[in-house]
Design a protein around this motif. Structure first.
Motif, PDB file in Angstrom:
ATOM      1  N   LYS A  48      -6.868  46.055  98.279  1.00 48.17           N
ATOM      2  CA  LYS A  48      -6.785  45.033  97.227  1.00 48.17           C
ATOM      3  C   LYS A  48      -5.422  44.356  97.316  1.00 48.17           C
ATOM      4  O   LYS A  48      -4.384  44.995  97.122  1.00 48.17           O
ATOM      5  CB  LYS A  48      -6.958  45.670  95.843  1.00 48.17           C
ATOM      6  CG  LYS A  48      -8.256  46.467  95.661  1.00 48.17           C
ATOM      7  CD  LYS A  48      -9.476  45.555  95.731  1.00 48.17           C
ATOM      8  CE  LYS A  48     -10.769  46.370  95.538  1.00 48.17           C
ATOM      9  NZ  LYS A  48     -11.970  45.530  95.708  1.00 48.17           N
ATOM     10  N   GLN A  49      -5.422  43.086  97.668  1.00 44.68           N
ATOM     11  CA  GLN A  49      -4.176  42.334  97.725  1.00 44.68           C
ATOM     12  C   GLN A  49      -4.310  41.076  96.875  1.00 44.68           C
ATOM     13  O   GLN A  49      -5.172  40.230  97.145  1.00 44.68           O
ATOM     14  CB  GLN A  49      -3.832  41.964  99.168  1.00 44.68           C
ATOM     15  CG  GLN A  49      -3.504  43.164 100.045  1.00 44.68           C
ATOM     16  CD  GLN A  49      -2.922  42.752 101.386  1.00 44.68           C
ATOM     17  OE1 GLN A  49      -2.334  41.685 101.512  1.00 44.68           O
ATOM     18  NE2 GLN A  49      -3.081  43.605 102.375  1.00 44.68           N
ATOM     19  N   PRO A  50      -3.468  40.958  95.840  1.00 45.73           N
ATOM     20  CA  PRO A  50      -3.543  39.781  94.957  1.00 45.73           C
ATOM     21  C   PRO A  50      -3.363  38.484  95.749  1.00 45.73           C
ATOM     22  O   PRO A  50      -2.576  38.417  96.691  1.00 45.73           O
ATOM     23  CB  PRO A  50      -2.372  40.008  93.996  1.00 45.73           C
ATOM     24  CG  PRO A  50      -2.095  41.478  94.064  1.00 45.73           C
ATOM     25  CD  PRO A  50      -2.426  41.899  95.462  1.00 45.73           C
ATOM     26  N   ASN A  51      -4.111  37.489  95.365  1.00 45.17           N
ATOM     27  CA  ASN A  51      -4.010  36.147  95.966  1.00 45.17           C
ATOM     28  C   ASN A  51      -4.491  36.098  97.413  1.00 45.17           C
ATOM     29  O   ASN A  51      -4.234  35.128  98.124  1.00 45.17           O
ATOM     30  CB  ASN A  51      -2.574  35.618  95.888  1.00 45.17           C
ATOM     31  CG  ASN A  51      -2.042  35.598  94.461  1.00 45.17           C
ATOM     32  OD1 ASN A  51      -2.767  35.269  93.527  1.00 45.17           O
ATOM     33  ND2 ASN A  51      -0.783  35.974  94.294  1.00 45.17           N
TER      34      ASN A  51
ATOM     35  N   ASP B 174     -15.599  47.326 107.101  1.00 44.61           N
ATOM     36  CA  ASP B 174     -16.135  47.288 105.735  1.00 44.61           C
ATOM     37  C   ASP B 174     -15.411  48.273 104.819  1.00 44.61           C
ATOM     38  O   ASP B 174     -15.145  47.969 103.655  1.00 44.61           O
ATOM     39  CB  ASP B 174     -17.636  47.583 105.746  1.00 44.61           C
ATOM     40  CG  ASP B 174     -17.957  48.902 106.422  1.00 44.61           C
ATOM     41  OD1 ASP B 174     -17.318  49.231 107.453  1.00 44.61           O
ATOM     42  OD2 ASP B 174     -18.870  49.618 105.932  1.00 44.61           O
ATOM     43  N   ILE B 175     -15.081  49.448 105.376  1.00 45.35           N
ATOM     44  CA  ILE B 175     -14.367  50.456 104.583  1.00 45.35           C
ATOM     45  C   ILE B 175     -12.976  49.953 104.223  1.00 45.35           C
ATOM     46  O   ILE B 175     -12.511  50.093 103.088  1.00 45.35           O
ATOM     47  CB  ILE B 175     -14.275  51.783 105.362  1.00 45.35           C
ATOM     48  CG1 ILE B 175     -15.684  52.328 105.621  1.00 45.35           C
ATOM     49  CG2 ILE B 175     -13.429  52.802 104.617  1.00 45.35           C
ATOM     50  CD1 ILE B 175     -15.712  53.566 106.499  1.00 45.35           C
ATOM     51  N   TYR B 176     -12.323  49.338 105.194  1.00 44.31           N
ATOM     52  CA  TYR B 176     -10.979  48.802 104.935  1.00 44.31           C
ATOM     53  C   TYR B 176     -11.022  47.708 103.879  1.00 44.31           C
ATOM     54  O   TYR B 176     -10.182  47.667 102.966  1.00 44.31           O
ATOM     55  CB  TYR B 176     -10.380  48.255 106.233  1.00 44.31           C
ATOM     56  CG  TYR B 176      -9.028  47.616 106.031  1.00 44.31           C
ATOM     57  CD1 TYR B 176      -7.875  48.385 105.951  1.00 44.31           C
ATOM     58  CD2 TYR B 176      -8.905  46.225 105.888  1.00 44.31           C
ATOM     59  CE1 TYR B 176      -6.634  47.798 105.747  1.00 44.31           C
ATOM     60  CE2 TYR B 176      -7.673  45.632 105.682  1.00 44.31           C
ATOM     61  CZ  TYR B 176      -6.539  46.428 105.616  1.00 44.31           C
ATOM     62  OH  TYR B 176      -5.312  45.843 105.400  1.00 44.31           O
TER      63      TYR B 176
ATOM     64  N   GLN C 104     -22.242  49.726 110.688  1.00 46.36           N
ATOM     65  CA  GLN C 104     -23.191  50.072 109.636  1.00 46.36           C
ATOM     66  C   GLN C 104     -23.722  48.832 108.927  1.00 46.36           C
ATOM     67  O   GLN C 104     -24.741  48.884 108.246  1.00 46.36           O
ATOM     68  CB  GLN C 104     -22.513  50.995 108.605  1.00 46.36           C
ATOM     69  CG  GLN C 104     -21.945  52.283 109.195  1.00 46.36           C
ATOM     70  CD  GLN C 104     -23.014  53.312 109.467  1.00 46.36           C
ATOM     71  OE1 GLN C 104     -24.206  53.034 109.337  1.00 46.36           O
ATOM     72  NE2 GLN C 104     -22.621  54.509 109.855  1.00 46.36           N
ATOM     73  N   GLN C 105     -23.017  47.722 109.047  1.00 37.76           N
ATOM     74  CA  GLN C 105     -23.423  46.470 108.399  1.00 37.76           C
ATOM     75  C   GLN C 105     -23.430  45.372 109.461  1.00 37.76           C
ATOM     76  O   GLN C 105     -22.518  44.545 109.531  1.00 37.76           O
ATOM     77  CB  GLN C 105     -22.471  46.125 107.251  1.00 37.76           C
ATOM     78  CG  GLN C 105     -22.463  47.154 106.141  1.00 37.76           C
ATOM     79  CD  GLN C 105     -21.558  46.753 104.971  1.00 37.76           C
ATOM     80  OE1 GLN C 105     -21.109  45.623 104.866  1.00 37.76           O
ATOM     81  NE2 GLN C 105     -21.301  47.702 104.090  1.00 37.76           N
TER      82      GLN C 105
END
Length: 229
Positions: free
Chosen positions: A174-177, A167-169, A211-212
């Motif tokens: 952020k990678q476009p597309n 989840d942290i990763y 955690q999730q």
């Protein structure tokens, strides 16, 4: 005379075997007593009446959090089998697994990056004593993770590979597309190639957050683990 000597010899052997039998039974019926004895050797041997599952990986890879999530608890001392007075992170800690009373989860100390300490780690935790492994990492496939995987394979034993803190990763990447599904597939492919390169034909890889537990692969991981035993 010879018959009398044989009688005394047989009586002695029978008495000796009886003492050994009851001594071992006493240890099996009292995990805390067995634990105290093993602490003198600095390494607690797994309790053989259980299926002993070791959760291992690098320092700070989320092993303890994963063990707690598997047990559905927040208090790490709840249901411990070893001595409650021993809170040392330097020793393996054992916990009952609520979903299967035959399974004992062992939270092992983290393996360090230094090669010399990696060899010492195997001796310290007595890796051969465990029946199954959950190998964790919270980042990329580091050398110490591959080292552990190779050692487990060399012992002809099996493991699940768990990439924790996913989840942290996902929040920080952020990678476009690229959708979330695309990112997860790329991560899975990366770890699969790494494990196949050392001889794991069909890697069992889970990307999860302890955690999730309602997201990612956690539910699939638990279902698969429960079906293993």
């Amino acid at each position: 005379m010879e018959e009398m000597m044989m009688f005394f010899y047989d009586t002695f052997i029978s008495f000796k075997n009886t003492i050994i039998y009851y001594f071992r039974k006493g240890e099996e019926s009292c995990p805390q007593r067995a634990r105290k004895s093993s602490l003198r050797k600095s390494q607690p041997p797994p309790l053989k009446r259980y299926i002993n599952v070791a959760v291992t990986g690098p320092v700070d890879s989320g092993k303890s959090t994963l063990v707690n999530a598997m047990r559905g608890v927040e208090d790490e001392d709840e249901a411990r089998v070893d001595s409650p007075g021993d809170s040392s992170k330097a020793l393996p800690r054992s916990y009952l697994y609520p979903a299967n009373p035959r399974v004992l989860l062992w939270d092992l100390p983290g393996i360090e990056t230094y090669e010399m300490k990696q060899h010492a780690y195997l001796e310290k935790v007595d890796l051969r004593s465990y029946d199954f492994f959950i190998l964790t990492t919270s980042s990329r496939m580091e050398e110490e993770v591959l080292y552990l995987a190779k050692e487990i394979l060399r012992m002809d034993k099996s493991f699940y590979f768990v990439r924790t803190k996913i989840d942290i990763y996902m929040r920080s990447t952020k990678q476009p597309n690229f959708t979330q599904g695309d990112l997860l597939r790329e991560i899975r492919k990366y770890f699969s190639k790494k494990l196949q390169s050392i001889g794991v034909n069909i890697p069992r890889i889970f990307l999860l957050s302890a955690q999730q537990v309602d997201k990612y692969d956690f539910e699939d991981f638990i279902e698969t683990f429960n079906s293993q035993f």
